[in-house]
Structures are given as structure tokens and as C-alpha cells.
Scaffold this motif. Sequence first.
Motif, mmCIF file in Angstrom:
data_model
loop_
_atom_site.group_PDB
_atom_site.id
_atom_site.type_symbol
_atom_site.label_atom_id
_atom_site.label_comp_id
_atom_site.label_asym_id
_atom_site.label_seq_id
_atom_site.Cartn_x
_atom_site.Cartn_y
_atom_site.Cartn_z
ATOM 1 N N GLY A 277 -40.933 3.876 -31.593
ATOM 2 C CA GLY A 277 -40.502 5.259 -31.726
ATOM 3 C C GLY A 277 -41.635 6.226 -31.426
ATOM 4 N N ASN A 278 -41.329 7.538 -31.467
ATOM 5 C CA ASN A 278 -42.370 8.539 -31.178
ATOM 6 C C ASN A 278 -42.415 9.665 -32.215
ATOM 7 O OD1 ASN A 278 -39.948 9.765 -30.411
ATOM 8 N ND2 ASN A 278 -40.821 10.794 -28.634
ATOM 9 N N ILE A 279 -41.886 9.400 -33.428
ATOM 10 C CA ILE A 279 -41.901 10.404 -34.489
ATOM 11 C C ILE A 279 -43.131 10.172 -35.367
ATOM 12 C CG2 ILE A 279 -40.597 11.515 -36.322
ATOM 13 C CD1 ILE A 279 -39.143 11.562 -33.659
ATOM 14 N N SER A 280 -43.853 11.228 -35.675
ATOM 15 C CA SER A 280 -45.090 11.108 -36.452
ATOM 16 C C SER A 280 -44.797 10.831 -37.926
ATOM 17 C CB SER A 280 -45.923 12.387 -36.321
ATOM 18 O OG SER A 280 -45.286 13.457 -37.019
ATOM 19 N N ASN A 281 -45.880 10.634 -38.686
ATOM 20 C CA ASN A 281 -45.834 10.509 -40.149
ATOM 21 C C ASN A 281 -44.984 9.317 -40.597
ATOM 22 O OD1 ASN A 281 -46.608 11.180 -42.718
ATOM 23 N ND2 ASN A 281 -45.289 12.983 -42.907
ATOM 24 N N ASN A 282 -45.041 8.253 -39.797
ATOM 25 C CA ASN A 282 -44.418 6.975 -40.179
ATOM 26 C C ASN A 282 -42.896 7.042 -40.238
ATOM 27 O OD1 ASN A 282 -44.981 4.257 -40.682
ATOM 28 N ND2 ASN A 282 -44.764 4.507 -42.902
ATOM 29 N N ALA A 283 -42.288 8.019 -39.580
ATOM 30 C CA ALA A 283 -40.834 8.080 -39.530
ATOM 31 C C ALA A 283 -40.325 7.104 -38.463
ATOM 32 C CB ALA A 283 -40.359 9.493 -39.218
ATOM 33 N N LEU A 284 -39.038 6.818 -38.511
ATOM 34 C CA LEU A 284 -38.404 5.931 -37.551
ATOM 35 C C LEU A 284 -37.558 6.750 -36.574
ATOM 36 C CD1 LEU A 284 -37.135 3.209 -40.071
ATOM 37 C CD2 LEU A 284 -39.309 3.249 -38.824
ATOM 38 N N GLY A 285 -37.342 6.200 -35.368
ATOM 39 C CA GLY A 285 -36.474 6.883 -34.418
ATOM 40 C C GLY A 285 -37.219 7.500 -33.257
ATOM 41 N N TYR A 286 -36.564 8.480 -32.602
ATOM 42 C CA TYR A 286 -37.168 9.026 -31.392
ATOM 43 C C TYR A 286 -36.637 10.427 -31.099
ATOM 44 C CZ TYR A 286 -33.109 8.810 -28.239
ATOM 45 O OH TYR A 286 -31.910 9.035 -27.606
ATOM 46 N N PHE A 287 -37.392 11.139 -30.276
ATOM 47 C CA PHE A 287 -36.977 12.402 -29.676
ATOM 48 C C PHE A 287 -37.063 12.188 -28.175
ATOM 49 C CE2 PHE A 287 -38.440 16.975 -28.596
ATOM 50 C CZ PHE A 287 -37.128 17.381 -28.360
ATOM 51 N N GLY A 288 -35.909 12.262 -27.486
ATOM 52 C CA GLY A 288 -35.883 11.912 -26.077
ATOM 53 C C GLY A 288 -35.227 12.973 -25.219
ATOM 54 N N GLY A 289 -35.749 13.147 -23.998
ATOM 55 C CA GLY A 289 -35.185 14.074 -23.024
ATOM 56 C C GLY A 289 -34.424 13.319 -21.942
ATOM 57 N N TYR A 290 -33.305 13.885 -21.500
ATOM 58 C CA TYR A 290 -32.430 13.237 -20.525
ATOM 59 C C TYR A 290 -32.161 14.181 -19.358
ATOM 60 C CZ TYR A 290 -31.397 9.646 -24.028
ATOM 61 O OH TYR A 290 -31.498 8.633 -24.945
ATOM 62 N N ALA A 291 -32.428 13.698 -18.139
ATOM 63 C CA ALA A 291 -32.096 14.437 -16.917
ATOM 64 C C ALA A 291 -30.884 13.750 -16.310
ATOM 65 C CB ALA A 291 -33.271 14.423 -15.941
ATOM 66 N N SER A 292 -29.705 14.318 -16.544
ATOM 67 C CA SER A 292 -28.455 13.589 -16.307
ATOM 68 C C SER A 292 -27.695 14.073 -15.080
ATOM 69 C CB SER A 292 -27.550 13.699 -17.542
ATOM 70 O OG SER A 292 -28.196 13.171 -18.682
ATOM 71 N N GLN A 293 -27.045 13.128 -14.432
ATOM 72 C CA GLN A 293 -26.096 13.397 -13.348
ATOM 73 C C GLN A 293 -24.853 12.567 -13.613
ATOM 74 O OE1 GLN A 293 -27.307 11.567 -9.513
ATOM 75 N NE2 GLN A 293 -29.068 10.718 -10.655
ATOM 76 N N TYR A 294 -23.714 12.981 -13.018
ATOM 77 C CA TYR A 294 -22.434 12.378 -13.345
ATOM 78 C C TYR A 294 -21.649 12.061 -12.071
ATOM 79 C CZ TYR A 294 -23.430 14.462 -17.927
ATOM 80 O OH TYR A 294 -24.020 14.847 -19.109
ATOM 81 N N ARG A 295 -20.880 10.991 -12.109
ATOM 82 C CA ARG A 295 -19.922 10.664 -11.057
ATOM 83 C C ARG A 295 -18.637 10.172 -11.719
ATOM 84 N NH1 ARG A 295 -23.432 12.758 -8.793
ATOM 85 N NH2 ARG A 295 -24.430 12.290 -6.801
ATOM 86 N N THR A 296 -17.496 10.500 -11.115
ATOM 87 C CA THR A 296 -16.201 10.079 -11.660
ATOM 88 C C THR A 296 -15.484 9.185 -10.663
ATOM 89 O OG1 THR A 296 -15.986 12.080 -13.000
ATOM 90 C CG2 THR A 296 -13.972 10.862 -12.548
ATOM 91 N N LEU A 297 -14.864 8.129 -11.163
ATOM 92 C CA LEU A 297 -14.144 7.172 -10.342
ATOM 93 C C LEU A 297 -12.758 6.956 -10.953
ATOM 94 C CD1 LEU A 297 -14.134 4.991 -8.040
ATOM 95 C CD2 LEU A 297 -14.994 3.380 -9.766
ATOM 96 N N VAL A 298 -11.716 7.162 -10.166
ATOM 97 C CA VAL A 298 -10.333 6.934 -10.628
ATOM 98 C C VAL A 298 -9.895 5.561 -10.114
ATOM 99 C CG1 VAL A 298 -7.955 7.728 -10.576
ATOM 100 C CG2 VAL A 298 -9.838 9.394 -10.637
ATOM 101 N N ILE A 299 -9.561 4.660 -11.027
ATOM 102 C CA ILE A 299 -9.148 3.302 -10.684
ATOM 103 C C ILE A 299 -7.620 3.261 -10.654
ATOM 104 C CG2 ILE A 299 -9.247 0.884 -11.340
ATOM 105 C CD1 ILE A 299 -11.851 1.530 -12.830
ATOM 106 N N LYS A 300 -7.057 2.880 -9.545
ATOM 107 C CA LYS A 300 -5.598 2.850 -9.412
ATOM 108 C C LYS A 300 -4.998 1.732 -10.262
ATOM 109 C CE LYS A 300 -5.492 4.705 -4.695
ATOM 110 N NZ LYS A 300 -5.059 4.449 -3.297
ATOM 111 N N LYS A 301 -3.771 1.949 -10.708
ATOM 112 C CA LYS A 301 -3.076 0.922 -11.489
ATOM 113 C C LYS A 301 -2.596 -0.198 -10.568
ATOM 114 C CE LYS A 301 -1.525 3.687 -15.394
ATOM 115 N NZ LYS A 301 -0.368 4.123 -16.213
#
Length: 301
Positions: A277-301
Motif C-alpha cells: 500500500g501507499n498510505i502513511s502511518n501504518n495504515a492499510l490500503g491505497y490512494f490510486g489515480g486512473y486514466a480511463s478510456q472506454y469501449r462498448t461492444l454489443v453481442i448479438k443473441k
Amino acid sequence: MRQQNKSTRLWQLILLSFAVFGFGCEKNIDFKLADEESKLVVEATIENGQPPLVFLSTSLNYFSQISPEILAASVVRGADVFVSNGSKTQKLKQYDIPLAGGYTLSYYSIDSANLSAAFLGELNKSYSLKIVSQGKEYAATTTIPNITKQIDSLWYKPGPPQLDTNKVIVTGRFTDPPGFGDYVRYFTKRNGGPFLPGLNSVFDDLFVDGTTYELQVQAGVDRNQKIKEDDMFFNKGDTVTFKLSNIDKTTYNFWRTMEFSYQSIGNPFSTPVKVLGNISNNALGYFGGYASQYRTLVIKK
């Protein structure tokens, strides 16, 4: 030849004696694990075009019983949470969401009543987090990198023959720019459901640097449910939204070690792993940054 056979049998008897002696001397060793002091657990994220989102809870001991009451009591409320982009600092507001059974989920995000101090995540920018809770202060930093790895296309084909004929395999074509250090995490959403991370959701570019390649996109999974083999395939008729996020190395290392830890649960031969993790003072977990992109796909029945 007879002398060699006698020597071989003698060594076999010696080894057998050692084995019998070893089994006869087996001894149970009992470990008494002391209760650890509860620690702050942080799950904090910021994404391009989105506000910061922070969930706080307290850790439970290894042998703690799990129940809705215990989980509800572990949520941390009343903390002071601040996020800064270097020029602006905003104090986040606590929001409470009622759940079934009379329980409440709490999280921290921008104060809708003070939007002048609020900001959303931006590409190629660094952020700092400060939390003050129960007289202790915690801090972390992260970066939303640029979007470097590109989603070129998505398509689908029939699933494995041993599975339900309704299942399909989704495959993507991706381009990784030259130069190591492009870390990603991916999520998928089916129809109107939530975004869920893949069973193995983070990847580096050690073997694909500077190339265009194809890779199966497994459906995201809910680790709170029992995961079956066919859960990682999509169904005919699904509308699939694929989310690919560039992340920094610290966020990659957190999820790489966390997912390795998930896989080792219940395996007596697994190697112990420390979640980074990256939290100080012996804490657990994280603080994270996300650079996101999206795509959509339609699957036919």
C-alpha cells in the motif's frame, strides 16, 4: 553384482528406517496469534473527469467472525478528508447510503454544497490525500498518468465447446507505445451492472512494449461471490462496456500484490506476500489515480 545388490538393499533399509523414525516423531505445533491493534483501511481513487472517492474502514483480526453487524461497525465515519491537486485543496464530505437490513454505507467525496473548491481528476496530474481520524493523521500521493495504451478494437467469437453454447469470448486488440512503464488495470460492465475488475486485472508492458497485440478480455468478477469458470465469459445478448485505465507503478504494485494474496488464500504451499500500500502511518490500503478510456461492444443473441 550380488555385492552391489546387497549395498543397494542396505541403503534402502537405512532410508526406510529414517522415514519411519521421522513419521514417528511428528509433533503438532500450535501458534498463538496475538490480536493486532485495529488499523485504518483506505480505498481512495481519483479518475480523469471524476471526483475523488474515499472509503474508510478499520481492519479486523485474522480470526474475527464476519457478519453484517461487524462489517457495518468497521466503517469509519466523522473523519476529516482532504484532497489537493497542488493548487486547490478540497475537504471531502461524508455521504451515507442506507442499505437493506438497516445498515449504512459511508464514503467521502466532493461537497456538492461547496463546488467552488471542488475539482475533478485530470490526466497527467499529481494529487495528495490527507486523512485525520481518531487523533491520527494519514497521507498519500498518486498520479493520474496520460492515456498511453490504446484500445484499437473489440470483437467476440463462440465460447469454448465444453461450456454453455450461450457463452462467447471477447477479444481486444491493443497498442502499447515504445518505452517501458505503461501499467494498466481493466474493468468490464455487463448491461446495466457495475464495473468489476478482472480476476487478474493489472498488467505491465514487459513483454508487449512497443507492439500491437491481441488478448482475451475476461469478464470482471465479484469476489464477494463464489467464482465459477464460466463467470469469466460473456453471454450472447450482453452489452459489454470495457474500461481500460492507465495507472502509476504504485497503484499497479498495490493491485498486483493484492491479487496475488487473493490467489494464495487457502493454499498451504503458497508464498507469503506483503500487500504494498501507499498510505502513511501504518495504515492499510491505497490512494490510486486512473486514466480511463472506454469501449462498448454489443453481442448479438
